[in-house]
Design a protein around this motif. Structure first.
Motif, short mmCIF file in Angstrom:
data_model
loop_
_atom_site.label_atom_id
_atom_site.label_comp_id
_atom_site.label_asym_id
_atom_site.label_seq_id
_atom_site.Cartn_x
_atom_site.Cartn_y
_atom_site.Cartn_z
N GLY A 85 -6.13 6.40 -7.71
CA GLY A 85 -7.12 7.28 -8.33
C GLY A 85 -8.36 7.39 -7.47
N ALA A 86 -8.29 8.24 -6.45
CA ALA A 86 -9.43 8.45 -5.55
C ALA A 86 -10.01 7.13 -5.06
CB ALA A 86 -10.50 9.31 -6.22
N LEU A 87 -9.16 6.18 -4.75
CA LEU A 87 -9.62 4.87 -4.27
C LEU A 87 -10.05 4.98 -2.81
CD1 LEU A 87 -6.75 2.71 -5.83
CD2 LEU A 87 -9.09 2.97 -6.68
N VAL A 127 0.84 -1.20 0.00
CA VAL A 127 0.00 0.00 0.00
C VAL A 127 0.88 1.25 0.00
CG1 VAL A 127 -1.71 1.32 1.31
CG2 VAL A 127 -1.86 -1.18 1.21
N LEU A 128 0.65 2.10 -0.99
CA LEU A 128 1.34 3.38 -1.08
C LEU A 128 0.41 4.47 -0.53
CD1 LEU A 128 3.13 4.83 -4.22
CD2 LEU A 128 1.19 6.06 -3.21
N VAL A 129 0.97 5.33 0.30
CA VAL A 129 0.19 6.47 0.79
C VAL A 129 1.01 7.74 0.55
CG1 VAL A 129 -0.73 7.63 2.84
CG2 VAL A 129 -1.20 5.21 2.47
N SER A 130 0.37 8.75 -0.01
CA SER A 130 1.06 10.00 -0.31
C SER A 130 1.04 10.93 0.90
CB SER A 130 0.39 10.69 -1.49
OG SER A 130 0.42 9.86 -2.62
N VAL A 131 2.19 11.55 1.17
CA VAL A 131 2.33 12.47 2.31
C VAL A 131 3.00 13.76 1.84
CG1 VAL A 131 2.59 10.49 3.86
CG2 VAL A 131 4.62 11.68 3.04
N PHE A 170 -3.03 5.56 -2.25
CA PHE A 170 -4.13 6.28 -1.60
C PHE A 170 -3.66 7.63 -1.08
CE2 PHE A 170 -5.00 1.80 -1.13
CZ PHE A 170 -6.37 1.68 -1.35
N ARG A 171 -4.56 8.59 -1.11
CA ARG A 171 -4.42 9.84 -0.36
C ARG A 171 -5.80 10.25 0.16
NH1 ARG A 171 -1.27 13.48 2.65
NH2 ARG A 171 -2.73 15.16 3.07
N SER A 172 -6.76 10.41 -0.77
CA SER A 172 -8.08 10.89 -0.36
C SER A 172 -8.65 10.06 0.78
CB SER A 172 -9.05 10.85 -1.55
OG SER A 172 -8.53 11.54 -2.65
N ALA A 173 -8.46 8.74 0.73
CA ALA A 173 -9.09 7.83 1.69
C ALA A 173 -8.53 7.98 3.11
CB ALA A 173 -8.92 6.38 1.23
N LEU A 188 6.00 10.92 -1.56
CA LEU A 188 6.05 12.34 -1.21
C LEU A 188 5.49 13.20 -2.34
CD1 LEU A 188 9.67 12.33 0.30
CD2 LEU A 188 7.52 11.79 1.39
N LYS A 189 4.50 13.98 -1.99
CA LYS A 189 3.92 14.91 -2.98
C LYS A 189 3.13 15.97 -2.23
CE LYS A 189 1.29 12.16 -5.37
NZ LYS A 189 0.32 11.13 -5.74
N GLU A 190 2.75 17.03 -2.96
CA GLU A 190 1.87 18.05 -2.38
C GLU A 190 0.46 17.80 -2.92
OE1 GLU A 190 1.70 20.49 0.11
OE2 GLU A 190 -0.30 20.07 -0.64
N ARG A 208 -8.45 14.15 -12.00
CA ARG A 208 -9.63 14.86 -11.50
C ARG A 208 -10.30 14.03 -10.40
NH1 ARG A 208 -9.66 15.72 -17.24
NH2 ARG A 208 -11.16 14.03 -17.51
N LYS A 209 -9.94 14.36 -9.18
CA LYS A 209 -10.35 13.53 -8.05
C LYS A 209 -11.84 13.67 -7.69
CE LYS A 209 -6.05 12.31 -7.55
NZ LYS A 209 -5.58 10.97 -7.96
N ASP A 210 -12.47 14.73 -8.23
CA ASP A 210 -13.88 14.95 -7.88
C ASP A 210 -14.83 14.22 -8.84
OD1 ASP A 210 -13.10 16.46 -10.00
OD2 ASP A 210 -14.22 18.26 -9.43
N ASP A 248 -11.29 16.57 1.65
CA ASP A 248 -10.56 16.22 0.43
C ASP A 248 -9.09 15.91 0.73
OD1 ASP A 248 -8.90 18.55 0.15
OD2 ASP A 248 -10.72 19.64 -0.34
N ARG A 249 -8.39 15.49 -0.32
CA ARG A 249 -7.00 15.01 -0.17
C ARG A 249 -6.02 16.10 0.23
NH1 ARG A 249 -3.88 15.09 -4.94
NH2 ARG A 249 -3.43 12.87 -4.88
N ALA A 250 -6.45 17.37 0.14
CA ALA A 250 -5.56 18.46 0.54
C ALA A 250 -5.52 18.62 2.06
CB ALA A 250 -6.03 19.77 -0.11
N VAL A 267 11.33 7.65 -8.42
CA VAL A 267 10.82 8.94 -8.89
C VAL A 267 9.58 8.67 -9.75
CG1 VAL A 267 11.34 11.04 -10.17
CG2 VAL A 267 13.16 9.87 -8.92
N LYS A 268 8.48 9.32 -9.42
CA LYS A 268 7.24 9.14 -10.18
C LYS A 268 7.05 10.31 -11.15
CE LYS A 268 3.59 8.05 -7.77
NZ LYS A 268 2.67 8.28 -6.61
N VAL A 269 6.75 9.96 -12.39
CA VAL A 269 6.56 10.99 -13.42
C VAL A 269 5.19 10.81 -14.06
CG1 VAL A 269 7.44 11.95 -15.58
CG2 VAL A 269 9.04 10.98 -13.91
O1 LIG Z 1 -0.12 8.23 -5.67
C1 LIG Z 1 -1.27 8.06 -5.24
C2 LIG Z 1 -2.17 9.21 -5.04
O2 LIG Z 1 -1.58 10.16 -4.21
C3 LIG Z 1 -3.51 8.80 -4.63
O3 LIG Z 1 -4.25 9.93 -4.28
P1 LIG Z 1 -5.85 9.85 -4.26
O4 LIG Z 1 -6.23 8.67 -3.44
O5 LIG Z 1 -6.28 11.15 -3.68
O6 LIG Z 1 -6.24 9.69 -5.70
#
Ligand SMILES: O=C[C@H](O)COP(=O)(O)O
Length: 257
Positions: A182-184, A8-12, A202-205, A31-33, A149-151, A210-212, A93-95
């Motif tokens: 993707g907004a999972l 499981v990957l989680v963005s921070v 995951f991030r939103s979950a 790591l991301k914003e 587009r997460k919405d 929202d994910r911000a 590195v993710k592109v």
């Molecule tokens: O790399 C994964 C994303 O950060 C997932 O973000 P999300 O769950 O908001 O789409």
């Protein structure tokens, strides 16, 4: 099953959130914003601070970072950002890759770089099979799908199960890990497990709202626990569904600094 690209990957977005993810047992800390788009980039100094901080706290799991949302037309910027992010000490590195005439040149330019790169295909408007095939043949350690587009729902709303299944199968056929994001949400874990990806993002979950918003440790812990029951985490329960082998560590190219 010891692939660093499994689980499981989680963005921070900073060290505080990274420590929360570590405490929750997240397999891959990314790591991301999140407030700056699907692949919003962090300043390299901040990425380095998080890498150093986590390693100093005994975190040995893989760390990834995005280069930011850079248009495919800006190849020089993409390559410079990849080099700068790789030099921070992250493992991967993710592109982000968006379909269009310039994307093939981006894939070709990324392929020979001496660091582990995961191209992330933004699937909102469907997938370009020729572009994907190019990335499969370029021997990246893994490919990933995500949405911009997460919405507008999750990855499952923009791609059919069959397309997702084909993507995962093609990655495995080419010896690559397959990542899905993707907004999972928690409710998608069963469908994700049925697809047998190597990792799920995951991030939103793990945020309220929202994910911000800030990462919630409790949600991250709950996610890891439920993912484990579906065999999606590295910390699988013994009776969990088996997940195909990921990419061996030896196949990951080392990151040049
Ligand atoms: O790399 C994964 C994303 O950060 C997932 O973000 P999300 O769950 O908001 O789409």
């Amino acid at each position: 099953m010891n692939s660093p690209l499994h689980g499981v990957l989680v963005s921070v977005r900073n060290l505080d959130e990274a420590c929360r993810a570590q405490a929750a047992g997240v397999d891959l800390i990314d790591l991301k914003e999140p407030a700056d788009g699907a692949l919003g980039g962090l300043p390299c100094a901040l990425i380095r601070e998080v890498v150093t901080g986590l390693r100093g706290r005994g975190h040995h799991g893989p760390l990834s970072a995005t280069i930011g949302d850079v248009p495919m037309t800006e190849l020089d910027t993409i390559l410079a950002r990849v080099q700068a992010v790789a030099a921070t000490g992250v493992d991967i590195v993710k592109v982000g890759i968006t379909s269009g005439p310039e994307a093939a040149a981006v894939i070709d330019a990324l392929a020979p770089l001496p660091c582990a790169i995961i191209p992330v295909f933004l699937a909102d408007d469907g997938l370009d099979p020729l572009l994907l095939d190019r990335a499969h043949r370029a021997r990246f350690p893994a490919l990933m799908l995500d949405t911009a587009r997460k919405d507008r729902g999750s990855l499952f709303d923009v791609l059919a199960q069959a397309e997702l299944r084909d993507f995962v199968s093609a990655c495995h056929r080419h010896g690559q890990g397959a990542g899905l994001a993707g907004a999972l949400r928690f409710r998608h874990l069963a469908d994700l497990a049925a697809l047998s990806p190597n990792y799920v993002g995951f991030r939103s979950a793990v945020c309220i709202g929202d994910r911000a918003q800030g990462l919630q440790t409790d949600l991250a812990r709950a996610l890891m626990a439920q993912a484990a029951t579906w065999g999606l985490s590295r910390k699988r329960r013994p009776h969990a569904i088996d997940v195909p082998m990921g990419v061996p560590v030896s196949q990951l190219r080392s990151v040049s600094t």
